[in-house]
Design a protein around this motif. Structure first.
Motif, PDB file in Angstrom:
ATOM      1  N   ARG A   1      -0.521  -1.639  -5.896  1.00 27.65           N
ATOM      2  CA  ARG A   1      -1.930  -1.588  -5.481  1.00 27.65           C
ATOM      3  C   ARG A   1      -2.034  -1.370  -3.982  1.00 27.65           C
ATOM      4  O   ARG A   1      -1.326  -2.010  -3.225  1.00 27.65           O
ATOM      5  N   ARG A   2      -2.851  -0.442  -3.592  1.00 27.00           N
ATOM      6  CA  ARG A   2      -3.150  -0.250  -2.177  1.00 27.00           C
ATOM      7  C   ARG A   2      -4.651  -0.098  -2.005  1.00 27.00           C
ATOM      8  O   ARG A   2      -5.343   0.381  -2.902  1.00 27.00           O
ATOM      9  N   THR A   3      -5.121  -0.524  -0.866  1.00 30.62           N
ATOM     10  CA  THR A   3      -6.513  -0.283  -0.526  1.00 30.62           C
ATOM     11  C   THR A   3      -6.651   1.197  -0.193  1.00 30.62           C
ATOM     12  O   THR A   3      -5.942   1.701   0.679  1.00 30.62           O
ATOM     13  N   VAL A   4      -7.542   1.876  -0.920  1.00 33.06           N
ATOM     14  CA  VAL A   4      -7.705   3.320  -0.746  1.00 33.06           C
ATOM     15  C   VAL A   4      -9.035   3.592  -0.038  1.00 33.06           C
ATOM     16  O   VAL A   4     -10.040   2.947  -0.341  1.00 33.06           O
ATOM     17  N   ARG A   5      -9.008   4.502   0.928  1.00 33.31           N
ATOM     18  CA  ARG A   5     -10.240   4.808   1.669  1.00 33.31           C
ATOM     19  C   ARG A   5     -10.668   6.262   1.490  1.00 33.31           C
ATOM     20  O   ARG A   5     -11.611   6.712   2.120  1.00 33.31           O
ATOM     21  N   ASP A   6      -9.910   6.982   0.646  1.00 32.90           N
ATOM     22  CA  ASP A   6     -10.211   8.401   0.358  1.00 32.90           C
ATOM     23  C   ASP A   6     -10.332   8.579  -1.141  1.00 32.90           C
ATOM     24  O   ASP A   6      -9.310   8.567  -1.842  1.00 32.90           O
TER      25      ASP A   6
ATOM     26  N   HIS B   1     -14.290  -3.766   0.790  1.00 32.69           N
ATOM     27  CA  HIS B   1     -15.011  -3.466   2.023  1.00 32.69           C
ATOM     28  C   HIS B   1     -15.973  -4.618   2.313  1.00 32.69           C
ATOM     29  O   HIS B   1     -16.615  -5.139   1.399  1.00 32.69           O
ATOM     30  N   THR B   2     -16.031  -5.014   3.586  1.00 39.75           N
ATOM     31  CA  THR B   2     -16.894  -6.140   3.956  1.00 39.75           C
ATOM     32  C   THR B   2     -17.719  -5.769   5.193  1.00 39.75           C
ATOM     33  O   THR B   2     -17.383  -6.193   6.310  1.00 39.75           O
ATOM     34  N   PRO B   3     -18.775  -4.975   4.995  1.00 36.00           N
ATOM     35  CA  PRO B   3     -19.626  -4.665   6.157  1.00 36.00           C
ATOM     36  C   PRO B   3     -20.201  -5.972   6.692  1.00 36.00           C
ATOM     37  O   PRO B   3     -20.406  -6.912   5.928  1.00 36.00           O
TER      38      PRO B   3
ATOM     39  N   ARG C   1       3.758  -3.211   5.705  1.00 36.42           N
ATOM     40  CA  ARG C   1       4.811  -3.963   5.002  1.00 36.42           C
ATOM     41  C   ARG C   1       4.229  -5.283   4.543  1.00 36.42           C
ATOM     42  O   ARG C   1       3.501  -5.939   5.293  1.00 36.42           O
ATOM     43  N   ARG C   2       4.584  -5.686   3.332  1.00 40.78           N
ATOM     44  CA  ARG C   2       4.141  -7.006   2.871  1.00 40.78           C
ATOM     45  C   ARG C   2       5.196  -8.040   3.256  1.00 40.78           C
ATOM     46  O   ARG C   2       6.385  -7.723   3.310  1.00 40.78           O
ATOM     47  N   LYS C   3       4.759  -9.266   3.482  1.00 41.37           N
ATOM     48  CA  LYS C   3       5.707 -10.334   3.805  1.00 41.37           C
ATOM     49  C   LYS C   3       6.627 -10.564   2.615  1.00 41.37           C
ATOM     50  O   LYS C   3       6.216 -10.420   1.458  1.00 41.37           O
TER      51      LYS C   3
HETATM   52  C1  LIG Z   1     -11.699 -10.062   2.533  1.00 44.86           C
HETATM   53  C2  LIG Z   1     -11.244  -8.670   2.871  1.00 44.86           C
HETATM   54  C3  LIG Z   1     -12.052  -7.855   3.626  1.00 44.86           C
HETATM   55  C4  LIG Z   1     -11.678  -6.536   3.899  1.00 44.86           C
HETATM   56  N1  LIG Z   1     -12.549  -5.714   4.563  1.00 44.86           N
HETATM   57  C5  LIG Z   1     -12.230  -4.425   4.749  1.00 44.86           C
HETATM   58  C6  LIG Z   1     -13.185  -3.539   5.319  1.00 44.86           C
HETATM   59  O1  LIG Z   1     -14.314  -3.920   5.634  1.00 44.86           O
HETATM   60  N2  LIG Z   1     -12.824  -2.240   5.490  1.00 44.86           N
HETATM   61  C7  LIG Z   1     -11.600  -1.770   5.109  1.00 44.86           C
HETATM   62  O2  LIG Z   1     -11.335  -0.573   5.284  1.00 44.86           O
HETATM   63  N3  LIG Z   1     -10.675  -2.591   4.530  1.00 44.86           N
HETATM   64  C8  LIG Z   1     -10.977  -3.898   4.319  1.00 44.86           C
HETATM   65  N4  LIG Z   1     -10.079  -4.723   3.695  1.00 44.86           N
HETATM   66  C9  LIG Z   1      -8.788  -4.185   3.208  1.00 44.86           C
HETATM   67  C10 LIG Z   1      -7.611  -4.638   4.073  1.00 44.86           C
HETATM   68  O3  LIG Z   1      -7.601  -3.961   5.295  1.00 44.86           O
HETATM   69  C11 LIG Z   1      -6.321  -4.362   3.259  1.00 44.86           C
HETATM   70  O4  LIG Z   1      -6.302  -5.163   2.109  1.00 44.86           O
HETATM   71  C12 LIG Z   1      -5.077  -4.654   4.095  1.00 44.86           C
HETATM   72  O5  LIG Z   1      -4.996  -3.762   5.174  1.00 44.86           O
HETATM   73  C13 LIG Z   1      -3.794  -4.565   3.244  1.00 44.86           C
HETATM   74  O6  LIG Z   1      -3.668  -3.307   2.651  1.00 44.86           O
HETATM   75  P1  LIG Z   1      -3.485  -3.135   1.086  1.00 44.86           P
HETATM   76  O7  LIG Z   1      -4.724  -3.696   0.431  1.00 44.86           O
HETATM   77  O8  LIG Z   1      -3.328  -1.661   0.874  1.00 44.86           O
HETATM   78  O9  LIG Z   1      -2.286  -3.921   0.672  1.00 44.86           O
HETATM   79  C14 LIG Z   1     -10.425  -6.040   3.428  1.00 44.86           C
HETATM   80  C15 LIG Z   1      -9.611  -6.889   2.668  1.00 44.86           C
HETATM   81  C16 LIG Z   1     -10.004  -8.170   2.375  1.00 44.86           C
HETATM   82  C17 LIG Z   1      -9.127  -9.053   1.519  1.00 44.86           C
END
Ligand SMILES: Cc1cc2nc3c(=O)[nH]c(=O)nc-3n(C[C@H](O)[C@H](O)[C@H](O)COP(=O)(O)O)c2cc1C
Length: 231
Positions: free
Chosen positions: A47-52, A181-183, A220-222
């Motif tokens: 799982r990765r946070t995707v922005r695209d 995302h947390t604006p 990198r994850r811990k």
């Molecule tokens: C509570 C919380 C708030 C976050 N808010 C944002 C955000 O507003 N914008 C964003 O681009 N990513 C946001 N993230 C994503 C983190 O940046 C991301 O989980 C972190 O860099 C680790 O990457 P990964 O999720 O790909 O493992 C948020 C994550 C969490 C848990």
């Protein structure tokens, strides 16, 4: 409830203080437990946070199952203090993006401390949030506080946080990408999502397929040794 009332009106056996049902454990042979835990880790480690995001439509039913799963989370005093608003209407998503970008411009230009901006730098994020329109669905997760139709919740943030973890995990294992995302601040989300004041937005989660050329930060994850203490 199993109890016999004696002629005098006194219960023969003490009635349980609350109704119970048999527990239905998920029975896993002990010899398979580690392999199952490891297999789940392998899925979740991808799982990765995707922005695209691509605008490819979502498969039928997945968002609903993910929300059902999120709503299985434990919650303080079982109050279940969550609401999941699913935005798919392009006009709503446009309003969401416009309002979120207005807040984020302020955040990046003025509200964020230099320390916070430094922590965000490796992620390459800025005020612009096109994914709020591109992703086919955006789930806005609200904490439900005490109101005319809702009881006082306990451990609200913890409960909603766990439910969002389950939401992300379910969507991920169904092959979909998400962004947490947390604006900040999030009050504008009540108007965009037509929610009453006792509901407070906590997470905005775009959901969809990643864009074909999507890239993610090289993080990198811990390791286990860094995060676990055995006593
Ligand atoms: C509570 C919380 C708030 C976050 N808010 C944002 C955000 O507003 N914008 C964003 O681009 N990513 C946001 N993230 C994503 C983190 O940046 C991301 O989980 C972190 O860099 C680790 O990457 P990964 O999720 O790909 O493992 C948020 C994550 C969490 C848990």
């Amino acid at each position: 409830m199993d109890q016999t009332i004696e002629p005098g009106g006194t219960p023969a056996t003490a009635a349980p203080a609350h109704p119970t049902v048999p527990h239905r454990p998920l029975t896993v042979p002990a010899g398979e437990a580690e392999a199952r835990a490891r297999a789940f880790h392998e899925v979740m480690d991808r799982r990765r946070t995707v922005r695209d995001f691509s605008d490819r439509p979502l498969p039928e039913g997945v968002v609903e199952w993910a929300i059902r799963t999120a709503a299985t989370a434990p919650s303080g005093a079982h109050v279940q203090p969550w609401r999941f608003v699913v935005l798919t209407d392009p006009e709503r998503k446009r309003r969401l993006r416009e309002a979120a970008e207005a807040e984020e411009r302020e955040f990046y230009a003025r509200r964020a401390s230099p320390e916070w901006l430094e922590a965000l730098a490796p992620l390459g994020t800025d005020w612009s949030k096109p994914f709020l329109e591109t992703a086919p669905a955006v789930i806005v997760v609200f904490e439900v506080h005490k109101g005319p139709d809702s009881p006082r919740p306990y451990y609200t943030k913890e409960s909603v946080g766990i439910s969002v973890g389950l939401l992300l995990a379910t969507l991920h294992q169904a092959g979909l990408a998400t962004l947490t995302h947390t604006p900040s601040p999030m009050r504008f989300l009540n108007e965009v999502c037509d929610r009453p004041p006792e509901e407070r937005a906590a997470y905005v989660v775009p959901v969809g397929y990643p864009a074909e050329d999507a890239r993610v930060p090289d993080l990198r994850r811990k390791s286990l040794e860094q995060v676990m203490v055995r006593l």
